[in-house]
Design a protein around this motif. Structure first.
Motif, PDB file in Angstrom:
ATOM      1  N   GLU A  83       0.825  -1.218   0.000  1.00  0.00           N
ATOM      2  CA  GLU A  83       0.000   0.000   0.000  1.00  0.00           C
ATOM      3  C   GLU A  83       0.855   1.264   0.000  1.00  0.00           C
ATOM      4  N   ILE A  84       1.929   1.259   0.779  1.00  0.00           N
ATOM      5  CA  ILE A  84       2.812   2.425   0.822  1.00  0.00           C
ATOM      6  C   ILE A  84       3.402   2.689  -0.557  1.00  0.00           C
ATOM      7  N   LYS A  85       3.940   1.649  -1.178  1.00  0.00           N
ATOM      8  CA  LYS A  85       4.632   1.840  -2.457  1.00  0.00           C
ATOM      9  C   LYS A  85       3.674   2.071  -3.625  1.00  0.00           C
ATOM     10  N   ALA A  86       2.385   1.755  -3.443  1.00  0.00           N
ATOM     11  CA  ALA A  86       1.388   2.023  -4.477  1.00  0.00           C
ATOM     12  C   ALA A  86       0.801   3.433  -4.348  1.00  0.00           C
ATOM     13  N   ASP A  87       1.050   4.073  -3.235  1.00  0.00           N
ATOM     14  CA  ASP A  87       0.465   5.395  -2.956  1.00  0.00           C
ATOM     15  C   ASP A  87       1.441   6.485  -3.389  1.00  0.00           C
ATOM     16  N   GLU A  88       1.021   7.309  -4.319  1.00  0.00           N
ATOM     17  CA  GLU A  88       1.878   8.357  -4.869  1.00  0.00           C
ATOM     18  C   GLU A  88       2.400   9.306  -3.785  1.00  0.00           C
ATOM     19  N   ASN A  89       1.630   9.509  -2.729  1.00  0.00           N
ATOM     20  CA  ASN A  89       2.038  10.422  -1.665  1.00  0.00           C
ATOM     21  C   ASN A  89       2.974   9.790  -0.635  1.00  0.00           C
ATOM     22  N   LEU A  90       3.065   8.472  -0.624  1.00  0.00           N
ATOM     23  CA  LEU A  90       3.855   7.777   0.394  1.00  0.00           C
ATOM     24  C   LEU A  90       5.067   7.037  -0.163  1.00  0.00           C
ATOM     25  N   ARG A  91       5.068   6.728  -1.435  1.00  0.00           N
ATOM     26  CA  ARG A  91       6.043   5.790  -2.001  1.00  0.00           C
ATOM     27  C   ARG A  91       7.500   6.199  -1.851  1.00  0.00           C
ATOM     28  N   ARG A  92       7.772   7.496  -1.685  1.00  0.00           N
ATOM     29  CA  ARG A  92       9.162   7.935  -1.553  1.00  0.00           C
ATOM     30  C   ARG A  92       9.715   7.762  -0.138  1.00  0.00           C
ATOM     31  N   ILE A  93       8.848   7.449   0.823  1.00  0.00           N
ATOM     32  CA  ILE A  93       9.334   7.229   2.184  1.00  0.00           C
ATOM     33  C   ILE A  93      10.098   5.908   2.188  1.00  0.00           C
ATOM     34  N   PRO A  94      11.364   5.927   2.584  1.00  0.00           N
ATOM     35  CA  PRO A  94      12.121   4.669   2.635  1.00  0.00           C
ATOM     36  C   PRO A  94      11.525   3.711   3.673  1.00  0.00           C
ATOM     37  N   VAL A  95      11.426   2.451   3.275  1.00  0.00           N
ATOM     38  CA  VAL A  95      10.911   1.412   4.170  1.00  0.00           C
ATOM     39  C   VAL A  95      12.005   0.363   4.372  1.00  0.00           C
ATOM     40  N   ALA A  96      12.423   0.228   5.618  1.00  0.00           N
ATOM     41  CA  ALA A  96      13.376  -0.806   5.989  1.00  0.00           C
ATOM     42  C   ALA A  96      12.597  -1.922   6.666  1.00  0.00           C
ATOM     43  N   VAL A  97      12.558  -3.079   6.029  1.00  0.00           N
ATOM     44  CA  VAL A  97      11.899  -4.237   6.640  1.00  0.00           C
ATOM     45  C   VAL A  97      12.826  -4.736   7.739  1.00  0.00           C
ATOM     46  N   LEU A  98      12.286  -4.855   8.944  1.00  0.00           N
ATOM     47  CA  LEU A  98      13.032  -5.309  10.110  1.00  0.00           C
ATOM     48  C   LEU A  98      12.214  -6.428  10.740  1.00  0.00           C
ATOM     49  N   THR A  99      12.600  -7.666  10.469  1.00  0.00           N
ATOM     50  CA  THR A  99      11.761  -8.806  10.821  1.00  0.00           C
ATOM     51  C   THR A  99      12.588 -10.000  11.270  1.00  0.00           C
ATOM     52  N   THR A 100      11.929 -10.963  11.885  1.00  0.00           N
ATOM     53  CA  THR A 100      12.620 -12.190  12.302  1.00  0.00           C
ATOM     54  C   THR A 100      12.756 -13.180  11.156  1.00  0.00           C
ATOM     55  N   SER A 101      11.973 -13.016  10.111  1.00  0.00           N
ATOM     56  CA  SER A 101      11.959 -13.977   9.014  1.00  0.00           C
ATOM     57  C   SER A 101      13.249 -13.954   8.205  1.00  0.00           C
ATOM     58  N   GLN A 102      13.799 -15.143   7.990  1.00  0.00           N
ATOM     59  CA  GLN A 102      14.947 -15.292   7.105  1.00  0.00           C
ATOM     60  C   GLN A 102      14.542 -16.019   5.826  1.00  0.00           C
ATOM     61  N   ALA A 103      13.244 -16.196   5.637  1.00  0.00           N
ATOM     62  CA  ALA A 103      12.738 -16.955   4.499  1.00  0.00           C
ATOM     63  C   ALA A 103      13.024 -16.223   3.191  1.00  0.00           C
ATOM     64  N   GLU A 104      13.578 -16.955   2.234  1.00  0.00           N
ATOM     65  CA  GLU A 104      13.888 -16.377   0.924  1.00  0.00           C
ATOM     66  C   GLU A 104      12.637 -15.772   0.286  1.00  0.00           C
ATOM     67  N   LYS A 105      11.504 -16.431   0.465  1.00  0.00           N
ATOM     68  CA  LYS A 105      10.245 -15.935  -0.098  1.00  0.00           C
ATOM     69  C   LYS A 105       9.907 -14.542   0.453  1.00  0.00           C
TER      70      LYS A 105
END
Length: 148
Positions: A83-105
């Motif tokens: 949703e962030i990256k699809a929104d013209e007003n929000l997409r430029r905000i950098p998003v750092a995924v910070l998660t426990t998942s190490q899954a390649e998927k």
């Protein structure tokens, strides 16, 4: 690093449902070299409400950086990222995924949804703090963030 009193604080949105991880992140950023303001929400629905300045978040500042967990209640991080990256007003905000998942998927999905980086949370306390400080150093000291 000295910060002038006129320099604007960097606003960070932490989207994290684990209170322990949120507390550690807050503490690690408290002593940051760069002045920052941290807003914390616990699920994806709240994150989108804050980003869109809806309801109780009507006066929320626009984040300069989003730290996003993937495994969230109500709306997971993948949906939030999409949703962030699809929104013209929000997409430029950098998003750092910070998660426990190490899954390649999860890694591929996050980058396919235009995450700016993918970081796996360490389980070791000292390593977790080191990672958050590394995020702070890179995103708040080295990178030039886009203007609002």
């Amino acid at each position: 690093m000295n910060i002038s009193s006129t320099e604007r604080a960097i606003n960070i949105l932490l989207v994290e449902d684990n209170p322990g991880d949120a507390r550690l992140t807050i503490e690690a950023l408290r002593d940051a070299k760069v002045r920052n303001e941290l807003n914390v929400v616990q699920d994806g629905v709240e994150a989108m409400a804050l980003l869109r300045r809806e309801g109780r978040y009507a006066d929320a500042p626009r984040p300069d950086l989003i730290l996003l967990d993937l495994n969230l209640p109500r709306m997971d991080g993948r949906q939030v990222l999409a949703e962030i990256k699809a929104d013209e007003n929000l997409r430029r905000i950098p998003v750092a995924v910070l998660t426990t998942s190490q899954a390649e998927k999860d890694i591929l999905t996050s980058y396919n949804l235009h995450a700016n980086c993918y970081i796996t949370k360490p389980v070791d306390l000292d390593e977790f703090v080191r990672v958050v400080r590394g995020i702070e150093n890179f995103w708040l000291s080295i990178v030039k963030l886009p203007p609002e």
